[in-house]
Scaffold this motif. Structure first.
Motif, short mmCIF file in Angstrom:
data_model
loop_
_atom_site.label_atom_id
_atom_site.label_comp_id
_atom_site.label_asym_id
_atom_site.label_seq_id
_atom_site.Cartn_x
_atom_site.Cartn_y
_atom_site.Cartn_z
N GLN A 145 -20.67 29.40 -90.06
CA GLN A 145 -19.30 29.58 -89.59
C GLN A 145 -18.91 31.04 -89.72
OE1 GLN A 145 -16.40 26.69 -91.02
NE2 GLN A 145 -18.02 25.35 -91.79
N PRO A 146 -18.07 31.54 -88.78
CA PRO A 146 -17.68 32.95 -88.84
C PRO A 146 -16.80 33.21 -90.05
CG PRO A 146 -16.47 31.81 -87.12
CD PRO A 146 -17.49 30.85 -87.62
N SER A 147 -17.32 33.92 -91.00
CA SER A 147 -16.58 34.23 -92.22
C SER A 147 -17.27 35.35 -92.95
CB SER A 147 -16.46 33.00 -93.13
OG SER A 147 -17.75 32.57 -93.54
N ALA A 148 -16.54 36.02 -93.82
CA ALA A 148 -17.10 37.08 -94.66
C ALA A 148 -16.67 36.80 -96.10
CB ALA A 148 -16.59 38.44 -94.20
N ILE A 149 -17.64 36.78 -97.01
CA ILE A 149 -17.37 36.47 -98.41
C ILE A 149 -17.71 37.69 -99.24
CG2 ILE A 149 -17.93 34.96 -100.34
CD1 ILE A 149 -18.71 32.83 -98.30
N ASP A 150 -16.73 38.20 -99.97
CA ASP A 150 -16.91 39.41 -100.76
C ASP A 150 -16.56 39.10 -102.21
OD1 ASP A 150 -17.25 41.98 -101.64
OD2 ASP A 150 -15.36 42.73 -100.80
N HIS A 151 -17.54 39.18 -103.08
CA HIS A 151 -17.33 38.90 -104.50
C HIS A 151 -16.86 40.18 -105.17
CE1 HIS A 151 -18.79 36.14 -107.97
NE2 HIS A 151 -17.69 36.79 -108.28
N GLN A 152 -15.61 40.20 -105.67
CA GLN A 152 -15.03 41.37 -106.31
C GLN A 152 -14.73 41.08 -107.77
OE1 GLN A 152 -11.55 41.97 -103.86
NE2 GLN A 152 -12.72 42.90 -102.18
N ASP A 153 -14.37 42.16 -108.48
CA ASP A 153 -14.03 41.98 -109.90
C ASP A 153 -12.81 41.09 -110.08
OD1 ASP A 153 -16.15 43.58 -110.59
OD2 ASP A 153 -14.94 45.42 -110.75
N SER A 154 -11.85 41.21 -109.17
CA SER A 154 -10.62 40.43 -109.29
C SER A 154 -10.79 39.00 -108.81
CB SER A 154 -9.49 41.10 -108.49
OG SER A 154 -9.86 41.21 -107.12
N GLY A 155 -11.86 38.70 -108.13
CA GLY A 155 -12.09 37.36 -107.62
C GLY A 155 -12.98 37.39 -106.40
N ILE A 156 -12.83 36.41 -105.54
CA ILE A 156 -13.63 36.29 -104.33
C ILE A 156 -12.69 36.36 -103.14
CG2 ILE A 156 -15.14 34.78 -102.99
CD1 ILE A 156 -16.04 33.52 -105.63
N ARG A 157 -13.00 37.26 -102.20
CA ARG A 157 -12.21 37.41 -100.99
C ARG A 157 -12.99 36.81 -99.81
NH1 ARG A 157 -7.90 40.54 -99.58
NH2 ARG A 157 -8.03 41.63 -101.59
N VAL A 158 -12.35 35.88 -99.12
CA VAL A 158 -12.95 35.25 -97.96
C VAL A 158 -12.12 35.62 -96.74
CG1 VAL A 158 -13.63 33.07 -96.90
CG2 VAL A 158 -13.75 33.32 -99.39
N THR A 159 -12.76 36.19 -95.73
CA THR A 159 -12.08 36.59 -94.51
C THR A 159 -12.48 35.66 -93.38
OG1 THR A 159 -12.09 38.91 -95.24
CG2 THR A 159 -11.64 38.49 -92.91
N LEU A 160 -11.47 35.10 -92.71
CA LEU A 160 -11.71 34.20 -91.58
C LEU A 160 -11.08 34.81 -90.34
CD1 LEU A 160 -10.72 30.82 -93.34
CD2 LEU A 160 -13.01 31.82 -93.11
N PRO A 161 -11.90 35.32 -89.42
CA PRO A 161 -11.34 35.93 -88.22
C PRO A 161 -10.65 34.89 -87.34
CG PRO A 161 -13.72 35.73 -88.03
CD PRO A 161 -13.37 35.30 -89.41
N ARG A 168 -11.43 24.79 -89.07
CA ARG A 168 -12.54 24.05 -89.68
C ARG A 168 -12.99 24.72 -90.98
NH1 ARG A 168 -18.28 23.92 -88.56
NH2 ARG A 168 -17.97 25.52 -86.98
N ALA A 169 -13.01 26.06 -90.99
CA ALA A 169 -13.38 26.79 -92.20
C ALA A 169 -12.36 26.55 -93.32
CB ALA A 169 -13.51 28.28 -91.90
N LEU A 170 -11.07 26.51 -92.97
CA LEU A 170 -10.04 26.26 -93.98
C LEU A 170 -10.20 24.85 -94.58
CD1 LEU A 170 -6.91 27.86 -92.26
CD2 LEU A 170 -8.02 28.65 -94.38
N ASP A 171 -10.55 23.89 -93.75
CA ASP A 171 -10.78 22.54 -94.27
C ASP A 171 -11.94 22.53 -95.26
OD1 ASP A 171 -8.72 21.59 -92.72
OD2 ASP A 171 -10.02 20.92 -91.09
N THR A 172 -13.00 23.23 -94.93
CA THR A 172 -14.17 23.29 -95.81
C THR A 172 -13.83 23.97 -97.13
OG1 THR A 172 -15.66 23.40 -93.89
CG2 THR A 172 -16.54 24.12 -96.02
N ILE A 173 -13.11 25.09 -97.04
CA ILE A 173 -12.74 25.82 -98.26
C ILE A 173 -11.78 24.99 -99.11
CG2 ILE A 173 -11.57 27.88 -99.11
CD1 ILE A 173 -12.57 29.34 -96.60
#
Length: 258
Positions: A145-161, A168-173
């Motif tokens: 699925q089109p998404s970008a997952i970036d593991h940072q010190d403050s947490g995990i950032r998930v970008t959904l274009p 569908r990606a929001l349902d999965t998350i």
């Protein structure tokens, strides 16, 4: 015969001094007084019933006084209960459901609220491992699925274009975050055709609310969600005529016990 006549005469002679003596002492020829009959209810003096009436009247006044006090106390209790119910129904921050956050400290306030409510938290020593496992699960579930997952010190950032796959990606998350409950999620909707510092677009707020409801329907408790909107310099004309959703970012942070 003569002796009998003398005897009667002697008896009258003796009786006369006795009669005179009795009259002199006042004990003869006086009527005998009988004991007076006990007075009945009809013979009582008219002034006697006044005493019971006087005693009864204060008793009635005394009995009526507690009734007035009881009614007053009951009214006070009802007023207090009404005021308590009114205060309990008034929404207060940060215990509201889904809404657009205006304060820069909304995340900090929400963490405090969740801890006070006894929400699931993590010991500081488990934070790193917990987020590593969550990041691995996100990559696995969002594979393809089109998404970008970036593991940072403050947490995990998930970008959904923007695009049709965003929902569908929001349902999965959302289903995955329901499993990893010891986390706070900030949902950021990026609007189009507005300055990057502009956060007043009603359309973008609607998109942020829609993303938050999607996550909530998938199992994420609304008190774990903080919704924000930000602008972007991308012109709306570059998106073509196809209907689009704004870019959505999710910042997932662990909820530490302290």
């Amino acid at each position: 015969m003569f002796q009998s006549s003398n005897t009667r005469r002697s008896g009258r002679i003796l009786a006369l001094p006795l009669l005179l003596s009795a009259m002199a002492s006042g004990c003869a020829l006086l009527p005998v007084e009988q004991d007076a009959p006990a007075p009945t209810g009809d013979d009582r003096p008219a002034s006697e019933p006044a005493a019971p009436e006087t005693d009864t009247a204060p008793a009635e006044d005394t009995d009526s006084q507690p009734e007035t006090d009881t009614d007053t106390a009951a009214g006070t209790d009802r007023d207090t209960e009404t005021e308590t119910e009114t205060r309990s129904t008034e929404p207060t921050e940060p215990s509201l459901g889904l809404h657009i956050a205006r304060s820069s400290s909304a995340e900090s306030e929400r963490r405090v609220f969740l801890r006070e409510q006894g929400h699931e938290t993590l010991d500081p020593g488990r934070l790193g491992y917990y987020m590593d496992v969550l990041g691995a699960r996100l990559r696995q579930e969002l594979s393809g699925q089109p998404s970008a997952i970036d593991h940072q010190d403050s947490g995990i950032r998930v970008t959904l274009p923007e695009g049709a796959d965003q929902a569908r990606a929001l349902d999965t998350i959302g289903r995955l975050l329901d499993e990893f409950g010891a986390s706070l999620v900030t949902v950021i909707a990026h609007g189009h055709g507005m300055d990057a510092s502009d956060t007043s677009s009603e359309g973008t707020e609607d998109d942020a609310m829609a993303a938050g409801r999607r996550l909530e329907n998938a199992g994420v408790a609304p008190e774990r969600l903080v919704l924000r909107v930000f602008g972007t310099t991308t012109p709306a004309g570059n998106l073509g005529s196809e209907a689009f959703s704004p870019q959505i970012e999710l910042l997932i942070q662990p909820l530490a016990a302290s």
